[in-house]
Motif scaffolding. Structure first.
Motif, PDB file in Angstrom:
ATOM      1  N   UNK A  88     -76.195 -16.561  -3.522  1.00 26.27           N
ATOM      2  CA  UNK A  88     -76.039 -15.281  -4.144  1.00 26.27           C
ATOM      3  C   UNK A  88     -77.343 -15.156  -5.091  1.00 26.27           C
ATOM      4  N   UNK A  89     -77.697 -16.049  -6.025  1.00 26.56           N
ATOM      5  CA  UNK A  89     -78.725 -15.927  -6.872  1.00 26.56           C
ATOM      6  C   UNK A  89     -80.009 -15.787  -6.174  1.00 26.56           C
ATOM      7  N   UNK A 138     -80.123 -12.385  -5.098  1.00 28.19           N
ATOM      8  CA  UNK A 138     -80.710 -11.413  -6.132  1.00 28.19           C
ATOM      9  C   UNK A 138     -82.007 -11.341  -6.265  1.00 28.19           C
ATOM     10  N   UNK A 181     -77.178  -6.751  -4.913  1.00 27.36           N
ATOM     11  CA  UNK A 181     -76.949  -7.530  -3.795  1.00 27.36           C
ATOM     12  C   UNK A 181     -77.283  -6.798  -2.549  1.00 27.36           C
TER      13      UNK A 181
END
Lengths: 160, 404
Positions: free
Chosen positions: A43-44, A47, A95
């Motif tokens: 996810x990081x 992003x 996202x």
């Protein structure tokens, strides 16, 4: 994975070899994501990718170009350059923007026919399947449809 | 004092893991979870006495009919309706509202007025817009202030002898505001207007006494109070239910049928065309039994504690803003973090096993009012715990650090 490394990979993303085929790019993305141990790193990274998305020009960010998902707005624009489609886009959710960046990286600078023939299964392989689920109200499913529609339209134009 | 640990044992779903984390279910305003007692009632129906009702002479049909009518009596008792036939089984709140809106088509004429509140679920605004389109009546809206409270003085100004119907939710799904329905009803009656109250969000938290309220129509859905989806009820005063024409034609709602003329069945069957959700109705009764055994006063007290604790803890997070700060509100917290899209927040909380609602909560007019795309909404039930509030707060902090 340290944040710095994530940053470096992100920077390199859009400086890719224009001759790469969709399948190759997808495999490259799968490779990158395989370096992450858990969802948080994925996810990081996503992003970060979202922040580096080739943004749609403000003038194209019109209601006509908006793809309404239930929750996040998605804009997409396409232009034909040397018989290849170049996409730019944006979203109000980061996202969603990250996934768009991944999709656009795979589909931008490609021939319309190749875009039409391509699938999006690599999203599943990088562990982000849930974001492309038709039940997820984020506008992404409609966006893929829109990318393909652009491809159909420009393919017809090329053939004529 | 509620024994929350014991109560949680009743809910098998609360033991499951989501994305490798223990489920923290904070989307109770969308639907509540189902206790084993209600699941057992559903299983019992299909295993032992599944049959069509009100028509068979055989034993199973009799048993099913008895249980279904017993459920109606439980609902009548719960809401203190004067007559059991004032309780109509529907598929839920939306169905109930459409039933009333459709019925009013024949009682309303051009120039008449219908009043709704500004904090309605938008699907609930549509039936009234359709009614107004059909009849030429005018739709008026009671506005609200920034705390999410209705402006009652404006409401008074809207009321006139043209007002035929007032529609308002008892509790707002997006903001948690408990609306002053006693006053709304009293003032509407003073000008001769009927009132329909949507109790979907109120029924899980408090008991509405329809006679004490003197409300004309009241509706709720079973799935918000530990029952199954697809079933709900409409309470209507006998005189009003008699005035409304049937909504749908079909079996069970007729007395006699010839090709020349059909006479309709008496209440409640006039509004219950076709084979109903028999199992659902019975399970609805079981859900009321379950909640009444715990006790609504205890539930309200405990949920209020959760609300206060969660509000206090969430407000410690920098950049967090709560929408809906009415003095009188239920255990719903709608919030945003400055610079974070609710969809992103919800996606990360989901990864942490936390179920919240994100988006406009089907209340777009409210989101437009606050000029936001949506909110993150955590809604608490009596089976939630302070520890779960802590998990939520930690989750929001985690998401914030990732997203900003």
């Amino acid at each position: 994975m340290p944040k710095l490394l994530i940053g470096i990979i992100t920077c390199c993303n859009f400086v890719q070899n224009k001759a790469m085929e969709i399948k190759e790019i997808q495999e490259e993305i799968i490779d990158e994501f395989s370096m992450f141990d858990d969802w948080m790193q994925r996810y990081e990274y996503m992003i970060e990718l979202g922040k580096s998305l080739p943004l749609i020009k403000e003038e194209f960010k019109t209601d006509d170009n908006i793809i309404k998902g239930c929750q996040s707005k998605v804009w997409v624009h396409a232009e034909l350059e040397d018989n290849k489609l170049v996409f730019t886009a944006d979203s109000d959710a980061i996202i969603t923007k990250g996934i768009i960046a991944i999709l656009i990286r795979a589909f931008s600078n490609q021939k319309p026919q190749d875009i039409l023939d391509a699938d999006t299964e690599f999203i599943d392989e990088i562990g982000l399947k849930e974001h492309l689920s038709p039940t997820r109200a984020n506008g992404l499913v409609s966006m893929i449809k829109q990318l393909k529609l652009y491809a159909v339209a420009y393919q017809t134009q090329i053939e004529e | 004092m509620l024994d929350i640990k014991k109560i949680r044992e009743d809910f098998p779903i609360l033991k499951r893991q989501v994305n490798g984390k223990p489920l923290v279910y904070l989307d109770n305003a969308a639907t509540s979870q189902t206790p084993q007692q209600v699941i057992d009632a559903i299983v019992d129906y299909y295993q032992n006495y599944n049959a069509n009702i009100h028509r068979g002479v055989h034993t199973l049909s009799q048993e099913a009919t008895d249980k279904y009518e017993q459920a109606r009596l439980k609902i009548q008792k719960h809401f203190n309706a004067a007559k059991s036939y004032e309780i109509i089984f529907t598929s839920g709140t939306t169905h109930s509202i459409n039933l009333v809106a459709n019925g009013f088509s024949s009682l309303i004429k051009k120039g008449d007025e219908v009043i709704v509140s500004a904090m309605e679920h938008h699907s609930n605004i549509v039936p009234w817009q359709m009614l107004c389109e059909r009849t030429g009546a005018v739709l008026k809206v009671i506005p609200m202030n920034l705390d999410g409270e209705l402006l009652m003085d404006v409401y008074e100004d809207l009321l006139s002898d043209k007002t035929k119907l007032v529609f308002c939710n008892h509790i707002s799904n997006a903001l948690g505001t408990i609306n002053p329905i006693e006053e709304i009803i009293e003032k509407a009656h003073a000008v001769g207007a009927a009132v329909l109250i949507d109790g979907a969000q109120a029924t899980p938290h408090l008991v509405a006494d329809v006679q004490a309220l003197d409300v004309d129509f009241y509706t709720c859905s079973a799935h918000k109070i530990c029952g199954p989806t697809g079933v709900g009820m409409l309470y209507g005063k006998e005189e009003w239910l008699n005035k409304l024409p049937p909504y749908q034609g079909g079996g069970e709602m007729i007395a006699e049928v010839t090709f020349e003329k059909t006479t309709y069945a008496d209440l409640p069957h006039k509004f219950e065309a076709g084979t109903p959700n028999i199992c659902g109705g019975i399970a609805f009764g079981a859900a009321l039994d379950y909640m009444n055994a715990i006790g609504f006063e205890e539930i309200a007290k405990y949920e209020h504690e959760l609300l206060e604790y969660a509000t206090q803890e969430l407000l410690k997070i920098e950049g967090l803003k709560i929408y809906g700060t009415a003095k009188n509100k239920t255990s719903v917290i709608s919030f945003n973090i400055e610079g974070v899209h609710p969809y992103d927040m919800g996606s990360i909380l989901d990864k942490l096993g936390i179920a919240v609602r994100t988006g406009h909560h089907c209340a777009q007019p409210i989101m437009d009012f606050f000029k936001i795309p949506g909110t993150v909404r955590a809604s608490f039930a009596f089976y939630n715990t302070k520890e779960e509030v802590d998990v939520l707060v930690q989750g929001v902090l985690k998401a914030k650090s990732m997203l900003l």
